[in-house]
Design an enzyme around this catalytic site. Structure first.
Site, PDB file in Angstrom:
ATOM      1  N   ASN A   1       0.848  -1.194   0.000  1.00  3.52           N
ATOM      2  CA  ASN A   1       0.000   0.000   0.000  1.00  3.52           C
ATOM      3  C   ASN A   1       0.885   1.245   0.000  1.00  3.52           C
ATOM      4  O   ASN A   1       2.105   1.146   0.031  1.00  3.52           O
ATOM      5  CB  ASN A   1      -0.959  -0.034   1.198  1.00  3.52           C
ATOM      6  CG  ASN A   1      -0.218  -0.041   2.510  1.00  3.52           C
ATOM      7  OD1 ASN A   1       0.509   0.899   2.838  1.00  3.52           O
ATOM      8  ND2 ASN A   1      -0.362  -1.114   3.280  1.00  3.52           N
ATOM      9  N   ARG A   2       0.265   2.410  -0.016  1.00  6.66           N
ATOM     10  CA  ARG A   2       0.996   3.660  -0.238  1.00  6.66           C
ATOM     11  C   ARG A   2       1.640   4.273   0.999  1.00  6.66           C
ATOM     12  O   ARG A   2       2.126   5.401   0.948  1.00  6.66           O
ATOM     13  CB  ARG A   2       0.067   4.708  -0.851  1.00  6.66           C
ATOM     14  CG  ARG A   2      -0.382   4.357  -2.233  1.00  6.66           C
ATOM     15  CD  ARG A   2      -1.129   5.522  -2.870  1.00  6.66           C
ATOM     16  NE  ARG A   2      -1.710   5.118  -4.140  1.00  6.66           N
ATOM     17  CZ  ARG A   2      -1.005   5.015  -5.266  1.00  6.66           C
ATOM     18  NH1 ARG A   2       0.288   5.318  -5.269  1.00  6.66           N
ATOM     19  NH2 ARG A   2      -1.583   4.620  -6.367  1.00  6.66           N
TER      20      ARG A   2
END
Ligand code: C5P
Length: 216
Positions: free
Chosen positions: A30-31
């Site tokens: 994820n970011r």
């Protein structure tokens, strides 16, 4: 002394994303950049705490005076957190992957036939909820809630469901994830406190002040 209010306390912080392997060359991620969690670890160390930082894969320098343990997956993060106990306070900032691939392929998955392979997922352990239920529950347990909608109601629900004392709710619908600034609401049993948008380092400093007050 006043400038080292967390002296003698052990603060455990999780930060960053997790990487959930699919095969030797592929993963789910994820970011999360880890910046907010690293800033909290740095601020806690500056306030005199002994700090253990359990970090997923990030490209950040270890803050001065912080003991860092690097992990990749949620399962590794859960084990590292348990091994780091006891702690007076835990701040779970990591964006732990909710799911991992069901069944790791030991060899690289090859393109064959016409249909792409189906990716089956399975649930990861909830590290925060497990810590809340643990015999070694830290006295102060702080979680984060990254949401893109219904921020405060979701954060309140999360606080109760997971058994955390405080939830730091942050709206990640903009470029918060990976960005330099954060806009948060501190959700406690007694009510909410919304802070102005500010640098992640300042959010960290203010949160550590609240933690020091609570542990004093
Ligand atoms: O459920 P959600 O992922 O929104 O919860 C966020 C909070 O729970 C964060 O504090 C995060 O670090 C923690 N968490 C965890 N283990 C998981 C999922 C989330 O510790 N598997």
């Amino acid at each position: 002394p006043a400038h080292r209010p967390l002296y003698g306390k052990h603060v455990l912080v999780t930060a960053g994303p997790t990487h959930e392997p699919i095969d030797p060359v592929r993963y789910i991620a994820n970011r999360s950049s880890g910046r907010q969690g690293f800033a909290i670890a740095a601020a806690a160390a500056a306030a005199g705490a002994r700090v253990t930082l359990v970090s997923g894969p990030v490209t950040l320098e270890t803050p001065p005076g912080v003991d860092r343990i690097d992990v990749e997956s949620a399962q590794e993060m859960a084990a590292a957190v348990e091994a780091a106990l006891p702690a007076d306070c835990a701040v779970m900032v990591a964006a732990v992957a909710d799911w991992r691939a069901k069944g790791y392929e030991a060899q690289k998955i090859k393109k064959r036939g016409s249909a792409p392979p189906a990716l089956m997922l399975t649930e990861n352990p909830d590290i925060l909820a497990a810590l809340a239920a643990s015999e070694q529950r830290p006295r102060l347990l702080v979680g984060f809630a990254a949401e893109t909608e219904n921020l405060i109601p979701n954060a309140r629900k999360k606080r109760e469901k997971k058994g955390a004392d405080w939830i730091v709710a942050n709206d990640v619908s903009g470029d918060t994830m990976g960005g330099a600034d954060n806009q948060v609401t501190l959700v406690r049993e007694s009510g909410e406190e919304t802070w102005a948008p500010m640098a992640k380092e300042l959010v960290a400093k203010q949160l550590v002040e609240r933690i020091a007050d609570e542990l004093a």
